[in-house]
Design an enzyme around this catalytic site. Structure first.
Site, PDB file in Angstrom:
ATOM      1  NE  ARG A  16      45.370  19.401  -1.760  1.00  0.00           N
ATOM      2  CZ  ARG A  16      44.052  19.324  -2.155  1.00  0.00           C
ATOM      3  NH1 ARG A  16      44.041  19.568  -3.454  1.00  0.00           N
ATOM      4  NH2 ARG A  16      43.187  18.595  -1.479  1.00  0.00           N
ATOM      5  CE  LYS A  25      42.398  23.147  -7.705  1.00  0.00           C
ATOM      6  NZ  LYS A  25      43.072  23.893  -7.258  1.00  0.00           N
TER       7      LYS A  25
END
Length: 262
Positions: free
Chosen positions: A240, A205
């Protein structure tokens, strides 16, 4: 949970495996590296992403799910979608879980998961992918995310889903700035009282790139591992990730430390 983006514009990998055969091969590689579940997504939800037509999303994910079911029949498969129509098609093709970044904004998603006996991941997102990072604001990000997820779990239960088939995800990077993401990670264990499995998706991210000084998402492995280990040792059930093998290895060490033995 290994990430398999079947899109031309994913933030993390540019949708590298867009060809069906290449996507199936990539998913198989994730499974071989230790993924318990492969999450197949046909619509980018990166900041600023525009929606794709339902038929196109179905055409992207269904052949890949069918291919992985054929090659790895024991592998868990999820579909990353906000649309009930896509969820139904994916579940019919062999998916076991619906990973919904909108937490059931399409109410038919609840029915689709219930009818199929599938699992359902409910994620928090402020706004939608096109606008979520424009100016995210919270008075108390942890409390507000917790309350939103509590309401969505309640809605799913009311719709007839079994509690043991539900999971929640705080939605790191979905309508959150750097400070919001760090606050949620620090308090991730506060979401453990929602009577649902806890999913964390922090891999590659943007906030990791900011902290590390790294622009290329594919070069954010160390930060991704740090977030995964932090989550797994603070109540997270599913991480994830894009980089399965190094994550599996890092978690094996963290697990041994936490348990006090090999």
């Amino acid at each position: 949970m290994g990430v398999l983006n079947v899109t031309p514009d994913s933030f993390s990998d540019g949708g590298l495996p867009v060809d069906e055969r290449a996507a199936v091969a990539h998913g198989a590689r994730l499974a071989d590296e230790g993924a318990d579940l492969v999450d197949v997504g046909g619509e980018s939800t990166r900041p600023g992403a525009a929606p794709v037509p339902v038929d196109e999303e179905i055409a992207r994910v269904v052949p890949v799910i069918e291919g992985l079911r054929a090659s790895h029949p024991e592998l868990g498969l999820s579909v990353d979608t906000r649309r009930a129509e896509v969820a139904r098609a994916a579940l019919a093709a062999g998916a076991h879980v619906v990973n919904d970044v909108s937490a059931g904004a399409d109410p038919d998603t609840f029915e689709a998961a219930r009818e199929a006996g599938a699992g359902l991941v409910l994620m928090h997102m402020q706004g939608d992918p096109r606008t979520m990072q424009d100016d995210p604001r919270y008075d108390d990000v942890v409390a507000e995310v917790h309350e939103h997820l509590r309401e969505r779990v309640e809605a799913a239960l009311f719709a007839g889903l079994d509690a043991d088939r539900l999971a929640v995800d705080p939605g790191i990077g979905f309508g959150k700035d750097l400070g919001h993401n760090l606050e949620l990670l620090r308090a991730i264990d506060r979401l453990a009282d929602l009577d649902a499995a806890l999913v964390l998706g922090a891999s590659r991210k943007r906030f990791l790139g900011t902290l590390m000084g790294v622009d290329d998402p594919a070069d954010r492995l160390e930060g991704s591992l740090a977030a995964a280990v932090w989550g797994a040792t603070h109540g997270v059930d599913v991480v994830r990730v894009h980089d399965v093998r190094p994550t599996v290895r890092a978690l094996a060490v963290a697990d041994a430390i936490a348990r006090g033995g090999a």
